[in-house]
Enzyme design. Sequence first.
Site, PDB file in Angstrom:
ATOM      1  CD  GLU A 278       7.918  -4.500  -0.994  1.00 43.59           C
ATOM      2  OE1 GLU A 278       8.435  -5.466  -0.675  1.00 43.59           O
ATOM      3  OE2 GLU A 278       6.931  -4.360  -0.541  1.00 43.59           O
TER       4      GLU A 278
ATOM      5  CB  THR B  30      -0.932  -0.123   1.122  1.00 41.94           C
ATOM      6  OG1 THR B  30      -1.507  -1.137   1.336  1.00 41.94           O
ATOM      7  CG2 THR B  30      -1.636   1.029   1.296  1.00 41.94           C
TER       8      THR B  30
ATOM      9  CG  ASN C 212      -3.285  -5.622   5.772  1.00 39.22           C
ATOM     10  OD1 ASN C 212      -4.467  -5.290   6.455  1.00 39.22           O
ATOM     11  ND2 ASN C 212      -2.294  -4.749   5.786  1.00 39.22           N
TER      12      ASN C 212
END
Lengths: 1199, 332
Positions: A65, A32, A1007
């Site tokens: 990432e 996010t 999530n």
Amino acid sequence: MSEQKFYTLDGNEAVARVAYKLSEVVAIYPITPSSPMGEWADAWSAAGAKNLWGTIPSVIEMQSEGGAAGAIHGALQTGSLATTFTASQGLLLMIPNMYKIAGELTATVFHIAARSLAAQGLSIFGDHQDVMAARQTGWAMLCSNSVQEAQDLALISQSATLDSRIPFLHFFDGFRTSHEVAKIEVLSDDVLRAMISEDRIREHRLRGLSPDRPVLRGTAQNPDVYFQARETVNPYYQRCPGIVQAAMDRFAQLTGRRYGLFDYVGAPDAERVVVMMGSGCEAAHEAVELLAARGEKVGLVKVRLYRPFDAAAFLAALPKSVKSIAVLDRTKEPGAGGEPLHLDVVHALFEGAEDGRPLPKVVGGRYGLSSKEFTPAMVRAVLDNLAAAKPKKAFTVGIIDDVGMTSLDVDDSFTTETDDVRRAVFFGLGADGTVGANKESIKIIGENTENYAQAYFVYDSKKSGAITISHLRFGKKPIRSTYLISQAQFVACHQPVFLDRYELAEPLAPGGTFLLNAPWPVEEVWSHLPDSLQTALIAKKAKVYTINATKVAREVGMGGRINTIMQTCFFAVSGVLPREEALDAIKSSIIKSYSKKGDEIVQMNIRAVDNTVANLFEVTVPDRATSTLRVRPPVPAGAPDFVRNVLGPIIAGRGDRVPVSAMPVDGTFPTGTARWEKRNLSLEIPVWDPQTCIQCGKCIFVCPHAVIRSKAYEPKQLEGAPTTFKSAESRLPAWKGLKFTIQVAPEDCTGCALCVEICPAKNKKEARLRAINMMPQPPIREEENLNWDYFLRLPELDRRKLTTQSVREVQVAEPLFEFSGACAGCGETPYIKLLTQLFGDRLVIANATGCSSIYGGNLPTTPYSTNRDGRGPAWSNSLFEDNAEFGLGFRVSLDKQREFARELVEQVAPQVGDSLVRRILQNKQRSEADIYEQREWVTELKHKLAGNTSSEAKRLMALADMLVRKSVWVIGGDGWAYDIGYGGLDHVLASGRNVKILVLDTEVYSNTGGQMSKSTPRGAVAKFAAGGKPIGKKDLGLIAMQYGHVYVASVAMGGKDEHTLKAFMEAEAYDGPSLIIAYSHCIAHGIDMTGGLKNQKVAVQSGHWLLYRYHPDRGLEGKNPLQVDSAPPHVPLGEFLQMENRFRMLTKSNPDAAREFFKQAQKDVRVRFDLYQHLAGREPKVSDTAATGDNKPVVVGAD
Amino acid sequence: MDLSTQYLGLRLKSPLVPSASPLSEDLDNIKRMEDAGAAAVVLYSIFEEQIRSERYELHHALNQGTESYPEALSYFPDPTQLFVGVEDYLKHIERAKAATTIPIIPSINGCTSGGWIDFAKQIEQAGADALELNLYNIPTNGDQSGADIEKQYVDVVAAVKAAVTIPVAVKVSPFFTNFANMAKRFDEAGANGLVLFNRFYQPDIELETLEVVPNVMYSTPMAMRLPMRWIAILFERIRADLAATSGIHRGTDVIKMVMAGASVTMLCSSVLRHGIKHIRVIEQELRDWMDEHEYTSIDQMRGSLSQKYCADPGAFERAQYIRAVGVHTLRG
């Protein structure tokens, strides 16, 4: 110039459209607020959308990432056009590769939805801390301030990277830009083509590694030449700003939209200037324009190309008249001489001074961390500060800093809002579809009128019963207002439950319209409004409308979703469009949105539109307020000071006004505060029927929010009980003679009804009724509140007498995890609650970032709580990727302190007595009674040490509590355990240390909105697996078993609750690492959450989920360590798959793939069960137990 | 020996037709049915109610939890296309047609005229040889008269017939006050065949859980008596072909049904229980019996023991039942 085309979309989509078109390889990982960019890319790739050159980009999800950056580095090194999207910690994980990519002068663009970093606390919201942490990597950094710019600069950065060979970070503010929906002019393929040089692409390819023209990169260099080699790149950085400006100029020719490296706005003769970058520039632009128009000599420099920082271009953009400058940084660099942009500006000014340019005053300030509001009024405060004789330095704006006294005073009455912009604010519940409807509305306005449009949404951090506040603007000119609406001509309250919680008229402008969804007849509505709302509506001369949208929604089959109805009301009363035109536009939008879901869904929504207008009424507003109703305080008066003074305002939506002094300095918060936040979410709650109840404890076991509890207590405790307090004779032999009560917390229940679904007892007269049944809450709320309070005061059962052999017995153990913000019916939280019931008083939890860290630790309130002795779980979240290591650190640390404490105990034996020392050191602490005794003895020890001034005694006093067993549990989801944290998890398992790991396995990243993990099963549809996951689920348990010394259990509470309990007990008791993989049904499965446990059961019956325990100690007893606790699959897998829309969806989107995947999945089940049966059926051999040094068996694999 | 038969205007190589069942969801099974001797295949039924409820369910499931929590504004990708109707079924028809040489008869299950008309047309376009319309419905509204319901059924048949040019068979239940009248009305509405009878799933009570549970039971050979009676009664009284379904497990069952007047015999429970290869077993039993009893063709025996052609037409009527009970009582 190409033909103009306008779309209404958000920043993420605007950027992703460009990035996708200009890429061949996209490596992604969810975080996010950048996840939607990856989701768009994956969805387009799955749908076969082609890039600018007619080929479908390859999109690959990585395990982190760091992995994405590595994959991109590889793709670039082999000559592809590659990109990724990330934010925050994700960008930090990319930094090592970013140095490499820049060092190798490789053209690429990473698009960043800039976000806060986790420091004293995590925040998902926007600021520049992440990008500032990457400014030293050698990447160019280009900043966009709005949705339109985010799209445009995405293209400009791609053009410039190819021309300059410098990799680009293109960033824009997380949420404020990434999630703002705005009407923008979209770029055509022609413009894209004109901006990207095919020659540069060819050169990029030729630099790629190929055995046809082999070269070598990534050498190790020595002191003799590394330095010189590092300096070779300088000319590229010197050329870069010119290349960017040239690209901007080309872009302006193509589109008419002109950008500069630094853009100036304001009075040409400005004396006071603000320098900043990001979305805040838009608010500053409004403020400066207005003030300059009023004759003030003020200006704004918008920094677009932040790296390489072109001092000459900056000075050129700055009016020569400037006398003082405020540089605003949306970041925090503690201990630095100034924040980064500030220092860059100071440096540039000094360079200018060397050339004889006058040196203005310069002050730096911070604003907007974690998407903190930044308004024109704050800009004015900054400019006013510059007008002072001695402007405040290193100031903050937007907060009240009563500690460092850094904050500027802001006059909130200053506004740049004008009447030609229509503004509307909507209060909705997450579940009612308000946000979705407003997104549609803004599209209708954006695409059916000449108006520009903007929508921004404020969300709650709760996953159940969450409030949403939508802010919509539209007007004839482009909208720059990057801040929330404070003066709306239209305010809608979509849920009557908000009436006594929030001051709903606060954002309403005088003469505005207030719309309320309410269940009351129109003539009664006014009397239900609280006094402050009545007063405000009268004072503001508001028009008031009402509709019973819930009734209309129910009648047309929409359940609780009132979205279409309230949308229709908005258009009907706001006058944005002529009514008939608006209704037609809504219907067209319905047809467009829902046609693919079937005609029924279209017709249902059309019916909703048609039925709305007839049910919409204007409420007569009297001359004066008469209500006796009041907006209730966010927490009860009896709450502790911290809860009342700090958490209360946050709950009430006034957290922005909490001063610095009220906040903990180091992110430490008290536990047990969720109990004060009475959210009163459900109109139905479970009610206990003592006559039917068999006291099995299942309802208590499965309750996700710990709102159903039981106690067994002496009959005399009933004296003075409220009249409606229920009790029964205890049925359990161990509790013979005791009374038994099951009690529900009426204002904490989310109404999920899992308890009712699991209840096995049926009423003998009416089989539809069970021992616990959902009943309307309002009529019983007050009496049940009294009963709940009374229940809490009843004594807990002495834990020394607590046996944990069965669910029935465990039910009376006090949960120390309660009332979390998890989804109603959550499949994860019952496991955590159980953990706290069993070991909560000695528990230290390391929690990976994810759902469990959000419902476990998101402000305002915390669900982990304490028992009457003040003991309870101590909890912390470090990061997403390091959680296992974090927990191992706990273990090593606690063990070390315990070891030292034991050494010290021996040293103080002469003072405290051998007997006490022996008792303390010899206690194995295997049972509740042992632990209880140990605590008593440690208390005795401390008592004896009190006043002892020897250094050993003093040291021991600080460490004595370590002599009592501490249990370390590491908790996280499958995204952590299977993907990003797997390396660490594997290391912790291998360490052999006494760390317990609980994986809450939802088989998807829950999530962040349902992205595929390596736990996702074959054929499931998830984001990043829009076409169904083509390969099977990773078998984490089997991998862990191969160590031989790891206790491994795979459990599913709904499959066999006693098995779950047994696994938790065994895992805790085992002297070594334990891994429990707990199947957790989830909203991301697309299921009816009420039936979550049934789904779990069928998951087990079909073999989708295996129940087993691998206990190394069994090997020591000459038994096979592995026990398969599931019966052989006896329900076709298809039955399970059909129960969940994550699978069924594929049958609707790609039936052929579904058939193949499901067939293969059925085979997977068979093969896996056969393998496990084979392993469990194998006779252990002598060599198995002799294989490891610590005498732990290794029994895995075929003979 | 000629086992061929005429059904819905189609010349079939035998009267052995697997009826609608989950087996035909798999294309491989359809091929195996052909290999085992099936003369045609009735595809699994598409249920009107099911499609409707699936659409609602999918819509609600995909909306659940969305636009509520900032990190997860949705939980699923938004597919560009969703096959929430009959698209997959149509594709299945096309594939079944391409993979086999026998007639493929899709089955639709609905009681209202609504979207089914379009669907019937699409089925025709997909290459179906005929259509089976399954009137599977349990009316429970005490305010609705039997006449209304009967009219609704007949209207559906007429509407579907008007929409397509392929033959339409109607599968019905026996639960009408006067089934003969209903059969006549279906016939007049244009039905090319009547499939007798639908077996409704009968729920059971699970005593351990105190729940009412769906309980799918295989038919037994006894179940064939009811359709056999009505086929015998209706043979050559209506134009429509008659198909027998329920309780046909052996070759002799097929023979009885054909003798009563059936053009085809539908196989379901026996195939589900014994496997697709059981079709071949039944065919062999049929051949053996015909051989032994010197029958040369199915056409020869069809209707030979129908009410019209049997020695004792009254045997198929109600009085016979009383006599049978009487005999049973005497024996007891």
